[in-house]
Design a protein around this motif. Structure first.
Motif, PDB file in Angstrom:
ATOM      1  N   SER A  91      26.632  33.936  47.442  1.00 47.75           N
ATOM      2  CA  SER A  91      27.236  33.513  46.249  1.00 47.75           C
ATOM      3  C   SER A  91      27.817  34.642  45.286  1.00 47.75           C
ATOM      4  CB  SER A  91      26.247  32.735  45.286  1.00 47.75           C
ATOM      5  OG  SER A  91      25.142  33.449  45.106  1.00 47.75           O
ATOM      6  N   SER A  92      27.387  35.519  45.629  1.00 43.08           N
ATOM      7  CA  SER A  92      27.749  36.763  44.887  1.00 43.08           C
ATOM      8  C   SER A  92      29.233  37.153  44.850  1.00 43.08           C
ATOM      9  CB  SER A  92      27.152  38.247  45.534  1.00 43.08           C
ATOM     10  OG  SER A  92      27.807  38.877  46.275  1.00 43.08           O
ATOM     11  N   PRO A  93      29.764  37.861  43.721  1.00 39.99           N
ATOM     12  CA  PRO A  93      31.233  38.041  43.787  1.00 39.99           C
ATOM     13  C   PRO A  93      31.717  38.803  44.868  1.00 39.99           C
ATOM     14  CG  PRO A  93      30.058  39.445  41.842  1.00 39.99           C
ATOM     15  CD  PRO A  93      29.192  38.230  42.746  1.00 39.99           C
ATOM     16  N   TYR A 106      39.639  43.828  42.564  1.00 38.61           N
ATOM     17  CA  TYR A 106      40.114  42.404  42.397  1.00 38.61           C
ATOM     18  C   TYR A 106      38.678  41.543  42.419  1.00 38.61           C
ATOM     19  CZ  TYR A 106      44.888  43.860  42.773  1.00 38.61           C
ATOM     20  OH  TYR A 106      45.997  44.625  42.685  1.00 38.61           O
ATOM     21  N   ASN A 107      38.466  40.389  41.952  1.00 36.04           N
ATOM     22  CA  ASN A 107      37.123  39.846  41.895  1.00 36.04           C
ATOM     23  C   ASN A 107      37.784  38.290  42.354  1.00 36.04           C
ATOM     24  OD1 ASN A 107      34.845  38.674  41.735  1.00 36.04           O
ATOM     25  ND2 ASN A 107      34.552  39.059  39.811  1.00 36.04           N
ATOM     26  N   HIS A 109      37.481  34.614  41.866  1.00 35.51           N
ATOM     27  CA  HIS A 109      36.873  33.739  40.984  1.00 35.51           C
ATOM     28  C   HIS A 109      37.697  32.428  41.069  1.00 35.51           C
ATOM     29  CE1 HIS A 109      34.953  32.566  37.387  1.00 35.51           C
ATOM     30  NE2 HIS A 109      36.047  32.448  36.794  1.00 35.51           N
ATOM     31  N   ASN A 110      36.900  31.543  41.143  1.00 32.83           N
ATOM     32  CA  ASN A 110      37.552  29.898  41.363  1.00 32.83           C
ATOM     33  C   ASN A 110      38.684  29.931  42.447  1.00 32.83           C
ATOM     34  OD1 ASN A 110      35.962  29.028  39.494  1.00 32.83           O
ATOM     35  ND2 ASN A 110      37.373  29.365  37.800  1.00 32.83           N
ATOM     36  N   ASP A 111      38.280  30.579  43.674  1.00 29.15           N
ATOM     37  CA  ASP A 111      39.479  30.531  44.720  1.00 29.15           C
ATOM     38  C   ASP A 111      40.625  31.174  44.448  1.00 29.15           C
ATOM     39  OD1 ASP A 111      37.714  29.325  46.479  1.00 29.15           O
ATOM     40  OD2 ASP A 111      38.438  27.244  46.154  1.00 29.15           O
ATOM     41  N   GLU A 114      41.492  37.625  41.045  1.00 27.99           N
ATOM     42  CA  GLU A 114      41.854  38.003  39.867  1.00 27.99           C
ATOM     43  C   GLU A 114      41.454  39.663  39.620  1.00 27.99           C
ATOM     44  OE1 GLU A 114      39.557  35.808  37.179  1.00 27.99           O
ATOM     45  OE2 GLU A 114      40.559  33.868  37.642  1.00 27.99           O
ATOM     46  N   VAL A 116      40.358  42.978  38.141  1.00 34.94           N
ATOM     47  CA  VAL A 116      39.439  43.298  37.134  1.00 34.94           C
ATOM     48  C   VAL A 116      39.587  44.622  36.266  1.00 34.94           C
ATOM     49  CG1 VAL A 116      37.584  41.682  37.719  1.00 34.94           C
ATOM     50  CG2 VAL A 116      37.848  43.586  39.033  1.00 34.94           C
TER      51      VAL A 116
END
Length: 337
Positions: A91-93, A106-107, A109-111, A114, A116
Protein backbone atom coordinates in the motif's frame (compact mmCIF):
# COMPACT_ATOMS: atom_id res chain seq x y z
CA UNK A 1 16.77 -20.09 -22.13
CA UNK A 2 18.48 -23.24 -23.22
CA UNK A 3 21.72 -23.81 -21.42
CA UNK A 4 23.88 -23.88 -24.53
CA UNK A 5 25.77 -21.48 -26.70
CA UNK A 6 23.40 -22.08 -29.58
CA UNK A 7 20.98 -19.33 -30.43
CA UNK A 8 17.91 -19.68 -28.32
CA UNK A 9 14.76 -19.78 -30.40
CA UNK A 10 12.56 -19.20 -27.41
CA UNK A 11 9.13 -20.75 -27.30
CA UNK A 12 6.36 -18.20 -27.30
CA UNK A 13 5.58 -18.74 -23.63
CA UNK A 14 9.16 -17.67 -22.85
CA UNK A 15 8.90 -14.26 -24.54
CA UNK A 16 6.44 -11.49 -23.69
CA UNK A 17 6.42 -8.53 -26.10
CA UNK A 18 5.05 -5.00 -25.86
CA UNK A 19 4.88 -2.87 -29.01
CA UNK A 20 5.15 0.84 -28.31
CA UNK A 21 4.11 3.62 -30.69
CA UNK A 22 7.59 5.13 -30.08
CA UNK A 23 11.22 4.02 -30.07
CA UNK A 24 12.11 2.93 -26.51
CA UNK A 25 15.22 3.38 -24.39
CA UNK A 26 14.87 3.73 -20.60
CA UNK A 27 13.05 1.05 -18.62
CA UNK A 28 12.53 0.01 -15.02
CA UNK A 29 10.70 -2.70 -13.09
CA UNK A 30 8.92 -1.97 -9.82
CA UNK A 31 9.93 -3.89 -6.72
CA UNK A 32 6.48 -5.07 -5.66
CA UNK A 33 6.49 -8.86 -5.59
CA UNK A 34 2.87 -9.32 -6.49
CA UNK A 35 1.19 -10.45 -9.68
CA UNK A 36 0.93 -6.98 -11.11
CA UNK A 37 4.39 -5.63 -11.40
CA UNK A 38 4.84 -2.24 -13.03
CA UNK A 39 7.25 -1.77 -15.92
CA UNK A 40 8.03 1.82 -16.90
CA UNK A 41 9.34 2.51 -20.41
CA UNK A 42 10.55 5.85 -21.74
CA UNK A 43 10.21 7.04 -25.32
CA UNK A 44 13.32 8.03 -27.27
CA UNK A 45 12.16 10.85 -29.54
CA UNK A 46 14.71 13.52 -30.49
CA UNK A 47 12.40 16.26 -29.36
CA UNK A 48 11.30 18.01 -26.16
CA UNK A 49 8.01 16.11 -26.02
CA UNK A 50 8.51 12.55 -24.83
CA UNK A 51 6.52 10.25 -22.59
CA UNK A 52 6.75 7.49 -20.01
CA UNK A 53 4.34 4.57 -20.31
CA UNK A 54 3.76 2.39 -17.27
CA UNK A 55 2.77 -1.18 -18.10
CA UNK A 56 1.58 -3.96 -15.82
CA UNK A 57 3.23 -7.35 -16.15
CA UNK A 58 1.19 -10.33 -14.99
CA UNK A 59 3.46 -13.36 -14.75
CA UNK A 60 0.53 -15.76 -14.46
CA UNK A 61 -1.13 -14.76 -17.72
CA UNK A 62 2.22 -13.63 -19.25
CA UNK A 63 0.83 -10.33 -20.46
CA UNK A 64 2.20 -6.80 -20.61
CA UNK A 65 -0.71 -4.37 -20.54
CA UNK A 66 -0.52 -0.67 -21.09
CA UNK A 67 -2.69 1.49 -18.87
CA UNK A 68 -3.13 4.94 -20.42
CA UNK A 69 -4.04 6.52 -17.08
CA UNK A 70 -0.58 5.61 -15.74
CA UNK A 71 1.27 7.20 -18.68
CA UNK A 72 2.57 10.75 -18.45
CA UNK A 73 4.45 13.27 -20.61
CA UNK A 74 8.18 13.69 -20.03
CA UNK A 75 10.50 16.51 -21.15
CA UNK A 76 13.21 15.08 -23.40
CA UNK A 77 13.89 11.32 -23.58
CA UNK A 78 14.60 9.95 -20.10
CA UNK A 79 18.18 8.68 -19.88
CA UNK A 80 17.17 6.37 -17.03
CA UNK A 81 14.08 5.33 -15.05
CA UNK A 82 14.05 3.68 -11.61
CA UNK A 83 11.33 2.71 -9.18
CA UNK A 84 11.91 3.18 -5.45
CA UNK A 85 14.03 0.19 -4.36
CA UNK A 86 12.11 -0.50 -1.14
CA UNK A 87 8.40 0.19 -1.19
CA UNK A 88 7.70 -0.68 2.43
CA UNK A 89 4.40 -2.38 1.71
CA UNK A 90 1.98 -3.05 -1.10
CA UNK A 91 0.00 0.00 0.00
CA UNK A 92 3.02 2.31 0.21
CA UNK A 93 3.47 4.96 -2.45
CA UNK A 94 5.05 3.80 -5.67
CA UNK A 95 7.71 6.38 -6.53
CA UNK A 96 9.40 6.56 -9.94
CA UNK A 97 12.50 8.65 -10.67
CA UNK A 98 13.75 9.82 -14.07
CA UNK A 99 16.79 11.65 -15.38
CA UNK A 100 17.07 13.93 -18.40
CA UNK A 101 17.45 17.71 -18.04
CA UNK A 102 16.72 17.34 -14.29
CA UNK A 103 16.19 14.56 -11.76
CA UNK A 104 12.44 14.15 -11.41
CA UNK A 105 10.35 12.16 -8.94
CA UNK A 106 6.80 10.98 -9.58
CA UNK A 107 4.36 9.46 -7.12
CA UNK A 108 1.57 7.03 -7.98
CA UNK A 109 -1.61 8.57 -6.57
CA UNK A 110 -5.19 7.63 -7.48
CA UNK A 111 -4.04 5.55 -10.45
CA UNK A 112 -1.93 8.33 -11.97
CA UNK A 113 1.71 9.32 -11.68
CA UNK A 114 2.00 12.88 -10.38
CA UNK A 115 5.24 14.90 -10.34
CA UNK A 116 6.44 15.50 -6.77
CA UNK A 117 9.83 17.14 -7.27
CA UNK A 118 12.21 18.48 -9.90
CA UNK A 119 15.79 18.56 -8.63
CA UNK A 120 18.35 20.87 -10.28
CA UNK A 121 22.00 20.23 -9.45
CA UNK A 122 23.21 23.58 -10.76
CA UNK A 123 23.78 26.16 -8.03
CA UNK A 124 24.29 29.02 -10.45
CA UNK A 125 21.55 28.58 -13.00
CA UNK A 126 17.94 27.62 -13.40
CA UNK A 127 19.21 25.24 -16.08
CA UNK A 128 20.99 21.99 -15.38
CA UNK A 129 23.66 20.22 -17.42
CA UNK A 130 22.04 17.11 -18.91
CA UNK A 131 22.03 14.07 -16.64
CA UNK A 132 23.41 10.95 -18.26
CA UNK A 133 22.28 8.49 -15.57
CA UNK A 134 21.52 8.02 -11.89
CA UNK A 135 21.36 5.27 -9.29
CA UNK A 136 19.08 4.85 -6.29
CA UNK A 137 20.84 3.74 -3.12
CA UNK A 138 19.08 0.59 -1.94
CA UNK A 139 20.77 0.71 1.49
CA UNK A 140 19.87 4.38 2.16
CA UNK A 141 16.87 4.95 -0.13
CA UNK A 142 16.70 8.68 0.57
CA UNK A 143 19.92 8.93 -1.49
CA UNK A 144 20.05 9.17 -5.26
CA UNK A 145 23.31 9.83 -7.10
CA UNK A 146 23.24 11.48 -10.53
CA UNK A 147 25.96 11.70 -13.18
CA UNK A 148 26.23 14.62 -15.56
CA UNK A 149 28.05 15.81 -18.66
CA UNK A 150 29.43 18.70 -16.53
CA UNK A 151 31.94 16.20 -14.95
CA UNK A 152 30.09 16.08 -11.61
CA UNK A 153 28.31 13.45 -9.58
CA UNK A 154 25.60 14.85 -7.30
CA UNK A 155 24.29 12.99 -4.25
CA UNK A 156 20.73 14.02 -3.39
CA UNK A 157 18.73 13.63 -0.21
CA UNK A 158 15.41 13.22 -1.98
CA UNK A 159 13.37 13.37 1.23
CA UNK A 160 14.62 16.88 1.94
CA UNK A 161 15.06 17.78 -1.73
CA UNK A 162 18.59 19.03 -1.12
CA UNK A 163 22.08 18.24 -2.42
CA UNK A 164 23.97 16.19 0.14
CA UNK A 165 27.24 16.60 -1.73
CA UNK A 166 28.51 17.32 -5.22
CA UNK A 167 31.83 15.97 -6.44
CA UNK A 168 33.85 16.93 -9.48
CA UNK A 169 34.40 13.32 -10.30
CA UNK A 170 36.26 13.21 -13.59
CA UNK A 171 38.06 15.30 -16.20
CA UNK A 172 35.29 14.80 -18.76
CA UNK A 173 31.60 13.89 -18.96
CA UNK A 174 30.42 11.30 -16.43
CA UNK A 175 28.30 8.68 -18.19
CA UNK A 176 27.15 6.35 -15.42
CA UNK A 177 27.05 5.93 -11.65
CA UNK A 178 26.42 2.92 -9.41
CA UNK A 179 26.13 2.51 -5.65
CA UNK A 180 28.01 -0.25 -3.88
CA UNK A 181 27.28 0.41 -0.21
CA UNK A 182 25.48 3.09 1.80
CA UNK A 183 28.23 5.68 1.26
CA UNK A 184 30.29 4.20 -1.57
CA UNK A 185 29.64 4.72 -5.26
CA UNK A 186 31.54 4.35 -8.52
CA UNK A 187 31.37 6.24 -11.79
CA UNK A 188 32.61 5.96 -15.36
CA UNK A 189 33.49 8.75 -17.72
CA UNK A 190 34.56 9.94 -21.13
CA UNK A 191 38.03 10.26 -19.57
CA UNK A 192 38.22 6.46 -19.69
CA UNK A 193 38.37 5.76 -15.95
CA UNK A 194 36.34 3.87 -13.34
CA UNK A 195 36.54 5.71 -10.02
CA UNK A 196 35.28 4.68 -6.58
CA UNK A 197 34.22 7.35 -4.06
CA UNK A 198 33.61 7.06 -0.33
CA UNK A 199 31.41 9.83 1.09
CA UNK A 200 33.43 9.73 4.34
CA UNK A 201 36.45 11.04 2.40
CA UNK A 202 35.19 13.31 -0.35
CA UNK A 203 38.64 14.66 -1.26
CA UNK A 204 39.85 11.40 -2.74
CA UNK A 205 38.74 8.82 -5.25
CA UNK A 206 40.34 5.55 -6.29
CA UNK A 207 40.86 4.77 -9.97
CA UNK A 208 40.39 1.03 -10.39
CA UNK A 209 40.48 0.81 -14.18
CA UNK A 210 41.47 2.91 -17.17
CA UNK A 211 40.74 2.27 -20.84
CA UNK A 212 43.65 0.53 -22.54
CA UNK A 213 43.28 2.97 -25.43
CA UNK A 214 43.82 6.51 -24.10
CA UNK A 215 40.67 8.64 -24.01
CA UNK A 216 38.32 5.81 -24.95
CA UNK A 217 35.15 6.63 -22.99
CA UNK A 218 33.60 4.14 -20.59
CA UNK A 219 29.83 4.21 -21.06
CA UNK A 220 28.19 1.94 -18.48
CA UNK A 221 28.95 0.51 -15.08
CA UNK A 222 27.23 -2.27 -13.16
CA UNK A 223 28.18 -3.21 -9.61
CA UNK A 224 27.62 -6.82 -8.57
CA UNK A 225 25.18 -6.53 -5.65
CA UNK A 226 25.68 -10.20 -4.70
CA UNK A 227 29.48 -9.79 -4.43
CA UNK A 228 30.65 -6.18 -4.12
CA UNK A 229 34.19 -7.10 -5.11
CA UNK A 230 33.10 -7.27 -8.74
CA UNK A 231 31.85 -4.74 -11.25
CA UNK A 232 31.51 -4.64 -15.01
CA UNK A 233 32.01 -1.84 -17.50
CA UNK A 234 31.81 -1.32 -21.26
CA UNK A 235 33.86 0.89 -23.58
CA UNK A 236 32.54 3.08 -26.35
CA UNK A 237 32.34 1.28 -29.72
CA UNK A 238 33.68 -1.90 -28.16
CA UNK A 239 32.29 -5.43 -28.42
CA UNK A 240 33.72 -6.58 -25.09
CA UNK A 241 32.54 -6.51 -21.48
CA UNK A 242 35.26 -5.83 -18.90
CA UNK A 243 34.92 -7.57 -15.50
CA UNK A 244 36.81 -5.89 -12.65
CA UNK A 245 37.78 -7.03 -9.15
CA UNK A 246 38.22 -3.95 -6.98
CA UNK A 247 40.85 -5.77 -4.90
CA UNK A 248 43.17 -5.95 -7.91
CA UNK A 249 42.86 -2.63 -9.73
CA UNK A 250 44.00 -1.88 -13.27
CA UNK A 251 43.88 -5.49 -14.58
CA UNK A 252 40.48 -6.94 -15.53
CA UNK A 253 39.76 -10.39 -14.11
CA UNK A 254 37.89 -11.30 -17.29
CA UNK A 255 36.97 -9.85 -20.67
CA UNK A 256 33.86 -11.20 -22.37
CA UNK A 257 34.45 -11.02 -26.11
CA UNK A 258 31.72 -12.89 -28.00
CA UNK A 259 29.62 -9.93 -29.16
CA UNK A 260 30.05 -9.06 -32.84
CA UNK A 261 29.31 -5.34 -32.46
CA UNK A 262 29.24 -2.64 -29.77
CA UNK A 263 27.84 -3.61 -26.37
CA UNK A 264 25.22 -1.16 -25.10
CA UNK A 265 24.02 -2.54 -21.78
CA UNK A 266 25.06 -4.88 -18.94
CA UNK A 267 23.23 -6.24 -15.90
CA UNK A 268 24.29 -8.64 -13.16
CA UNK A 269 21.88 -11.31 -12.02
CA UNK A 270 20.00 -10.13 -8.90
CA UNK A 271 20.34 -13.63 -7.41
CA UNK A 272 23.72 -15.01 -8.46
CA UNK A 273 27.12 -13.36 -8.16
CA UNK A 274 28.46 -15.30 -11.16
CA UNK A 275 25.89 -14.49 -13.85
CA UNK A 276 25.78 -11.38 -16.01
CA UNK A 277 23.85 -10.42 -19.14
CA UNK A 278 25.06 -8.15 -21.93
CA UNK A 279 23.33 -6.81 -25.03
CA UNK A 280 24.39 -4.82 -28.04
CA UNK A 281 24.27 -3.68 -31.63
CA UNK A 282 24.69 -7.27 -32.87
CA UNK A 283 21.01 -7.74 -31.83
CA UNK A 284 22.05 -10.31 -29.22
CA UNK A 285 21.54 -10.65 -25.49
CA UNK A 286 24.12 -13.02 -23.99
CA UNK A 287 24.01 -14.59 -20.54
CA UNK A 288 27.40 -15.50 -19.10
CA UNK A 289 28.43 -17.65 -16.19
CA UNK A 290 31.77 -16.44 -14.92
CA UNK A 291 34.11 -19.34 -14.20
CA UNK A 292 36.39 -19.36 -11.19
CA UNK A 293 39.28 -19.59 -13.64
CA UNK A 294 38.97 -18.47 -17.26
CA UNK A 295 40.29 -20.85 -19.89
CA UNK A 296 42.93 -19.85 -22.45
CA UNK A 297 40.38 -19.30 -25.21
CA UNK A 298 38.16 -16.99 -23.22
CA UNK A 299 34.61 -17.49 -22.00
CA UNK A 300 31.59 -18.52 -24.06
CA UNK A 301 28.11 -17.36 -23.13
CA UNK A 302 25.81 -19.98 -21.65
CA UNK A 303 22.83 -18.74 -23.67
CA UNK A 304 22.20 -16.45 -26.59
CA UNK A 305 19.04 -14.61 -27.54
CA UNK A 306 18.61 -12.79 -30.86
CA UNK A 307 16.30 -9.78 -31.06
CA UNK A 308 14.86 -8.09 -34.12
CA UNK A 309 17.34 -5.19 -34.14
CA UNK A 310 20.05 -3.51 -32.08
CA UNK A 311 19.35 -3.89 -28.34
CA UNK A 312 19.66 -0.51 -26.62
CA UNK A 313 18.73 -1.36 -23.05
CA UNK A 314 18.65 -4.27 -20.66
CA UNK A 315 17.35 -4.82 -17.11
CA UNK A 316 17.45 -7.89 -14.85
CA UNK A 317 14.77 -7.10 -12.25
CA UNK A 318 15.26 -8.11 -8.62
CA UNK A 319 11.54 -8.74 -8.10
CA UNK A 320 11.32 -10.91 -11.25
CA UNK A 321 14.74 -12.61 -11.47
CA UNK A 322 13.37 -15.28 -13.85
CA UNK A 323 12.90 -12.61 -16.52
CA UNK A 324 15.23 -10.24 -18.35
CA UNK A 325 13.88 -7.11 -20.03
CA UNK A 326 15.37 -5.79 -23.27
CA UNK A 327 14.44 -2.76 -25.36
CA UNK A 328 15.06 -2.54 -29.11
CA UNK A 329 13.45 -0.33 -31.70
CA UNK A 330 9.87 0.24 -30.45
CA UNK A 331 9.66 -3.07 -28.55
CA UNK A 332 10.04 -4.13 -24.96
CA UNK A 333 10.59 -7.88 -24.61
CA UNK A 334 10.71 -9.95 -21.46
CA UNK A 335 12.77 -13.12 -21.84
CA UNK A 336 12.30 -16.08 -19.51
CA UNK A 337 15.71 -17.05 -18.18
Amino acid sequence: MENSTQESHLRSENVVTYDSPYPLYAMSFSHHRNNHQYVAVGSFIEDYNNCVDVLTFDDETLTLNSNPSLSFPHPYPPTKLMFHPHPSSISSPTILASSADFLRLYNLHNDAFEPVSILNNSKSSEFCAPLTSFDWNDVVPRRIGTSSIDTTCTIWDIEKGVVETQLIAHDKEVYDIAWGEAGVFASVSADGSVRIFDLRDKEHSTIIYESPEPDTPLLRLSWNKQDLRYMATILMDSSKVVILDIRSPTMPVAELERHKASVNAIAWSPQSCRHICSAGDDTQALIWELPTVAGPNGIDPMSVYSAGSEINQLQWPAAQPDWIGIAFSNKLQLLKV
